[in-house]
Design a protein around this motif. Structure first.
Motif, PDB file in Angstrom:
ATOM      1  N   ALA A  97     -32.411  12.749  50.504  1.00 18.15           N
ATOM      2  CA  ALA A  97     -32.074  11.386  50.080  1.00 18.15           C
ATOM      3  C   ALA A  97     -33.240  10.451  50.380  1.00 18.15           C
ATOM      4  O   ALA A  97     -34.109  10.749  51.195  1.00 18.15           O
ATOM      5  CB  ALA A  97     -30.813  10.902  50.796  1.00 18.15           C
ATOM      6  N   THR A  98     -33.248   9.310  49.713  1.00 21.68           N
ATOM      7  CA  THR A  98     -34.337   8.355  49.898  1.00 21.68           C
ATOM      8  C   THR A  98     -34.363   7.774  51.306  1.00 21.68           C
ATOM      9  O   THR A  98     -35.389   7.264  51.747  1.00 21.68           O
ATOM     10  CB  THR A  98     -34.221   7.197  48.888  1.00 21.68           C
ATOM     11  OG1 THR A  98     -32.914   6.608  49.001  1.00 21.68           O
ATOM     12  CG2 THR A  98     -34.417   7.699  47.464  1.00 21.68           C
ATOM     13  N   ASP A  99     -33.221   7.816  52.019  1.00 18.01           N
ATOM     14  CA  ASP A  99     -33.189   7.274  53.379  1.00 18.01           C
ATOM     15  C   ASP A  99     -33.506   8.329  54.432  1.00 18.01           C
ATOM     16  O   ASP A  99     -33.339   8.102  55.623  1.00 18.01           O
ATOM     17  CB  ASP A  99     -31.833   6.633  53.671  1.00 18.01           C
ATOM     18  CG  ASP A  99     -30.671   7.611  53.532  1.00 18.01           C
ATOM     19  OD1 ASP A  99     -30.929   8.830  53.345  1.00 18.01           O
ATOM     20  OD2 ASP A  99     -29.519   7.165  53.615  1.00 18.01           O
ATOM     21  N   GLY A 100     -33.960   9.527  54.001  1.00 18.64           N
ATOM     22  CA  GLY A 100     -34.380  10.562  54.932  1.00 18.64           C
ATOM     23  C   GLY A 100     -33.324  11.603  55.258  1.00 18.64           C
ATOM     24  O   GLY A 100     -33.629  12.629  55.865  1.00 18.64           O
ATOM     25  N   ARG A 101     -32.096  11.380  54.863  1.00 20.49           N
ATOM     26  CA  ARG A 101     -31.049  12.370  55.138  1.00 20.49           C
ATOM     27  C   ARG A 101     -31.217  13.590  54.250  1.00 20.49           C
ATOM     28  O   ARG A 101     -31.789  13.524  53.173  1.00 20.49           O
ATOM     29  CB  ARG A 101     -29.671  11.753  54.903  1.00 20.49           C
ATOM     30  CG  ARG A 101     -29.238  10.755  55.943  1.00 20.49           C
ATOM     31  CD  ARG A 101     -27.897  10.159  55.573  1.00 20.49           C
ATOM     32  NE  ARG A 101     -27.968   9.487  54.269  1.00 20.49           N
ATOM     33  CZ  ARG A 101     -26.935   9.383  53.433  1.00 20.49           C
ATOM     34  NH1 ARG A 101     -25.788   9.935  53.732  1.00 20.49           N
ATOM     35  NH2 ARG A 101     -27.071   8.734  52.293  1.00 20.49           N
ATOM     36  N   GLU A 109     -24.058  15.780  44.326  1.00 22.04           N
ATOM     37  CA  GLU A 109     -23.497  15.439  43.020  1.00 22.04           C
ATOM     38  C   GLU A 109     -23.168  13.953  42.916  1.00 22.04           C
ATOM     39  O   GLU A 109     -23.198  13.364  41.829  1.00 22.04           O
ATOM     40  CB  GLU A 109     -22.229  16.251  42.743  1.00 22.04           C
ATOM     41  CG  GLU A 109     -21.631  15.965  41.363  1.00 22.04           C
ATOM     42  CD  GLU A 109     -20.361  16.736  41.112  1.00 22.04           C
ATOM     43  OE1 GLU A 109     -19.478  16.194  40.439  1.00 22.04           O
ATOM     44  OE2 GLU A 109     -20.245  17.876  41.581  1.00 22.04           O
ATOM     45  N   ALA A 110     -22.866  13.317  44.046  1.00 17.36           N
ATOM     46  CA  ALA A 110     -22.505  11.905  44.023  1.00 17.36           C
ATOM     47  C   ALA A 110     -23.735  10.988  44.023  1.00 17.36           C
ATOM     48  O   ALA A 110     -23.590   9.776  44.020  1.00 17.36           O
ATOM     49  CB  ALA A 110     -21.618  11.583  45.225  1.00 17.36           C
ATOM     50  N   TYR A 111     -24.940  11.585  44.016  1.00 19.97           N
ATOM     51  CA  TYR A 111     -26.168  10.801  44.096  1.00 19.97           C
ATOM     52  C   TYR A 111     -26.918  10.852  42.767  1.00 19.97           C
ATOM     53  O   TYR A 111     -26.602  11.658  41.888  1.00 19.97           O
ATOM     54  CB  TYR A 111     -27.072  11.333  45.215  1.00 19.97           C
ATOM     55  CG  TYR A 111     -26.587  10.967  46.597  1.00 19.97           C
ATOM     56  CD1 TYR A 111     -27.268  10.036  47.375  1.00 19.97           C
ATOM     57  CD2 TYR A 111     -25.440  11.544  47.123  1.00 19.97           C
ATOM     58  CE1 TYR A 111     -26.821   9.692  48.633  1.00 19.97           C
ATOM     59  CE2 TYR A 111     -24.973  11.207  48.384  1.00 19.97           C
ATOM     60  CZ  TYR A 111     -25.671  10.285  49.134  1.00 19.97           C
ATOM     61  OH  TYR A 111     -25.223   9.936  50.371  1.00 19.97           O
ATOM     62  N   HIS A 112     -27.908   9.988  42.650  1.00 19.83           N
ATOM     63  CA  HIS A 112     -28.773   9.947  41.476  1.00 19.83           C
ATOM     64  C   HIS A 112     -30.171  10.378  41.881  1.00 19.83           C
ATOM     65  O   HIS A 112     -30.665   9.979  42.939  1.00 19.83           O
ATOM     66  CB  HIS A 112     -28.840   8.526  40.903  1.00 19.83           C
ATOM     67  CG  HIS A 112     -27.510   7.944  40.571  1.00 19.83           C
ATOM     68  ND1 HIS A 112     -26.888   8.142  39.357  1.00 19.83           N
ATOM     69  CD2 HIS A 112     -26.666   7.174  41.302  1.00 19.83           C
ATOM     70  CE1 HIS A 112     -25.732   7.515  39.353  1.00 19.83           C
ATOM     71  NE2 HIS A 112     -25.571   6.922  40.522  1.00 19.83           N
ATOM     72  N   GLN A 113     -30.803  11.169  41.034  1.00 15.26           N
ATOM     73  CA  GLN A 113     -32.184  11.550  41.316  1.00 15.26           C
ATOM     74  C   GLN A 113     -33.117  10.519  40.716  1.00 15.26           C
ATOM     75  O   GLN A 113     -33.051  10.197  39.533  1.00 15.26           O
ATOM     76  CB  GLN A 113     -32.503  12.934  40.757  1.00 15.26           C
ATOM     77  CG  GLN A 113     -33.867  13.445  41.203  1.00 15.26           C
ATOM     78  CD  GLN A 113     -34.114  14.881  40.811  1.00 15.26           C
ATOM     79  OE1 GLN A 113     -33.527  15.373  39.854  1.00 15.26           O
ATOM     80  NE2 GLN A 113     -34.966  15.566  41.547  1.00 15.26           N
ATOM     81  N   ASP A 121     -30.629   9.052  45.630  1.00 18.90           N
ATOM     82  CA  ASP A 121     -30.218   7.763  46.162  1.00 18.90           C
ATOM     83  C   ASP A 121     -28.837   7.428  45.616  1.00 18.90           C
ATOM     84  O   ASP A 121     -28.578   7.543  44.418  1.00 18.90           O
ATOM     85  CB  ASP A 121     -31.219   6.680  45.755  1.00 18.90           C
ATOM     86  CG  ASP A 121     -30.994   5.377  46.504  1.00 18.90           C
ATOM     87  OD1 ASP A 121     -31.865   5.010  47.309  1.00 18.90           O
ATOM     88  OD2 ASP A 121     -29.951   4.736  46.282  1.00 18.90           O
ATOM     89  N   GLU A 122     -27.938   6.977  46.508  1.00 15.05           N
ATOM     90  CA  GLU A 122     -26.577   6.664  46.096  1.00 15.05           C
ATOM     91  C   GLU A 122     -26.518   5.458  45.176  1.00 15.05           C
ATOM     92  O   GLU A 122     -25.621   5.320  44.357  1.00 15.05           O
ATOM     93  CB  GLU A 122     -25.728   6.398  47.345  1.00 15.05           C
ATOM     94  CG  GLU A 122     -24.242   6.234  47.050  1.00 15.05           C
ATOM     95  CD  GLU A 122     -23.427   6.149  48.323  1.00 15.05           C
ATOM     96  OE1 GLU A 122     -22.195   6.049  48.225  1.00 15.05           O
ATOM     97  OE2 GLU A 122     -24.030   6.188  49.413  1.00 15.05           O
ATOM     98  N   TYR A 123     -27.507   4.557  45.316  1.00 16.53           N
ATOM     99  CA  TYR A 123     -27.450   3.305  44.585  1.00 16.53           C
ATOM    100  C   TYR A 123     -28.501   3.190  43.498  1.00 16.53           C
ATOM    101  O   TYR A 123     -28.783   2.101  43.031  1.00 16.53           O
ATOM    102  CB  TYR A 123     -27.590   2.142  45.574  1.00 16.53           C
ATOM    103  CG  TYR A 123     -26.513   2.144  46.606  1.00 16.53           C
ATOM    104  CD1 TYR A 123     -25.218   1.775  46.284  1.00 16.53           C
ATOM    105  CD2 TYR A 123     -26.784   2.551  47.914  1.00 16.53           C
ATOM    106  CE1 TYR A 123     -24.217   1.792  47.234  1.00 16.53           C
ATOM    107  CE2 TYR A 123     -25.779   2.568  48.876  1.00 16.53           C
ATOM    108  CZ  TYR A 123     -24.500   2.190  48.534  1.00 16.53           C
ATOM    109  OH  TYR A 123     -23.506   2.212  49.471  1.00 16.53           O
TER     110      TYR A 123
END
Length: 414
Positions: A97-101, A109-113, A121-123
């Motif tokens: 993830a963009t926040d390092g996780r 699946e709930a995230y966007h590439q 990133d979720e947002y």
């Protein structure tokens, strides 16, 4: 494009493939990862998490936190690898993830590439222009010259609003910074107050909040742009007497805006006082001296220490020259003397608490009244410059109860 949690390949979003996917029994949307649950049918990962269910560590069966799967008796582990779910016992987290996780194949699946950095990133959101549509996380969007629509999270590369919101008539109600209509006076003068209340509005709520504000204000005020507000508006009133403001301003509007997520964080509340409210230039001198001499008490009441409402020792010394018109100080001082018809008290922090806003109006009105008839004897022998003298004077004037209540609240907070 997002990753399939079943095949870990790029998913095709064409109508044929979408129609072939199973539907989630929770949201009725197509999903490639419908997981079985005992009471909710086959649900997608997002719906599963919203009802407090997580995949078993050994199979896709959904179970509640702390329970065990009917097929696998092993309890849920005490610690998990994935930043979002509770099933990644093996440490197989291949997505970042963009926040390092790190994310597992189910949660991703709930995230966007992001098309910029390839992280998830979720947002993230689509960026719009006339030629291409891409999906960026916000840092990459900014790096590529995009910025957020003032009403929602959509990224745009020109104008203030995305295509969805550009034609919304509500935005015509936010006037430019230099908009200045002919004043409409409310109440009995000549001591009139004009309020400028800066308001932050959350993403996606601008149109609704503009509608609420313009409907509640009617002819009493209007909305303006302000450079210090990232997303929102400045609520400006026409001149009001203090008593008229307490009785007739639509105070419920502040609660309604707060309920929609609006705040006054990091921005200001300015009160304009009509110059006609002062007996003469000596009255203005006494009032300005009183405010500057009690800077620490005024700032505590105002809940604000800002370079945009500065208390400057040099300006305090030069108040007499200012009142004589021999100099024009900067507008970003605690008192802006540049307006032709008003003196602008800039010291207050913005707020959507009606009591705090009423206290600001009360201080503006009361301080002018208090300094009107002060004599040299009052100042030299009876300590009339002192804050305590002012607060004792307030106790004999019930109309300023919003101010005395706020002062009592601040005293109790010490």
């Amino acid at each position: 494009m997002t990753l399939s949690t079943d095949q870990l390949t790029l998913r095709c979003d064409c109508s044929t493939c979408v129609e072939a996917m199973p539907s989630c029994d929770g949201c009725d949307l197509p999903t490639e990862s419908a997981l079985p649950s005992d009471d909710h049918g086959d649900v997608c990962v997002t719906c599963a998490k919203s009802i407090g269910l997580y995949p078993c560590a050994e199979c896709p069966t959904l179970i509640a936190d702390g329970d065990t799967c009917n097929v696998h008796s092993a309890p849920q582990p005490d610690s998990f690898v994935c930043g979002d779910c509770r099933s990644c016992r093996t440490g197989e987290t291949s997505f970042h993830a963009t926040d390092g996780r790190e994310l597992c194949g189910i949660c991703v699946e709930a995230y966007h590439q992001c098309d910029g950095c390839s992280l998830f990133d979720e947002y993230s959101t689509a960026a719009e222009n006339s030629d291409i549509t891409q999906t960026f996380c916000y840092p990459c969007g900014r790096d590529h010259g995009y910025y957020e629509c003032r009403s929602c999270e959509s990224l745009i590369n020109h104008g203030d609003y995305c295509a969805t919101h550009i034609d919304n008539a509500a935005y015509d109600s936010i006037h430019s910074y230099d908009f200045k209509p002919e004043p409409i006076f409310h109440g009995i003068g000549p001591r009139y107050l004009g309020m400028e209340l800066e308001i932050n509005v959350p993403r996606g709520e601008l149109a609704s909040c503009v509608d609420d504000a313009t409907e509640a204000l009617g002819e009493l005020g209007y909305l303006k742009e302000d450079g210090s507000i990232a997303r929102g508006f400045e609520l400006v009133t026409h001149p009001m007497s203090y008593r008229w403001a307490l009785d007739s301003f639509p105070w419920q509007l502040l609660s309604d805006l707060h309920a929609k997520g609006c705040t006054g964080d990091g921005i200001g509340l300015h009160v304009h006082i009509s110059r006609a409210a002062f007996a003469d230039s000596f009255h203005i001198y006494r009032w300005m001296k009183f405010v500057y001499r009690n800077a620490s008490d005024v700032q505590r009441l105002a809940r604000r220490y800002s370079s945009y409402a500065a208390f400057d020792d040099r300006e305090r010394v030069l108040v007499k020259e200012t009142c004589k018109g021999e100099r024009i100080p900067p507008r970003t001082l605690a008192i802006n003397t540049q307006p032709e018809d008003t003196l602008e008290l800039r010291v207050f922090a913005s707020s959507l608490d009606a009591g705090e806003v009423q206290a600001a109006l009360a201080f503006a009105d009361a301080s002018v009244g208090y300094t009107r008839d002060l004599t040299i004897s009052d100042l030299a022998q009876r300590g009339a410059w002192n804050w305590n003298s002012f607060t004792q004077w307030l106790l004999t004037r019930p109309k300023y109860s919003p101010l005395t209540r706020e002062l009592e609240s601040l005293a109790c907070a010490c």
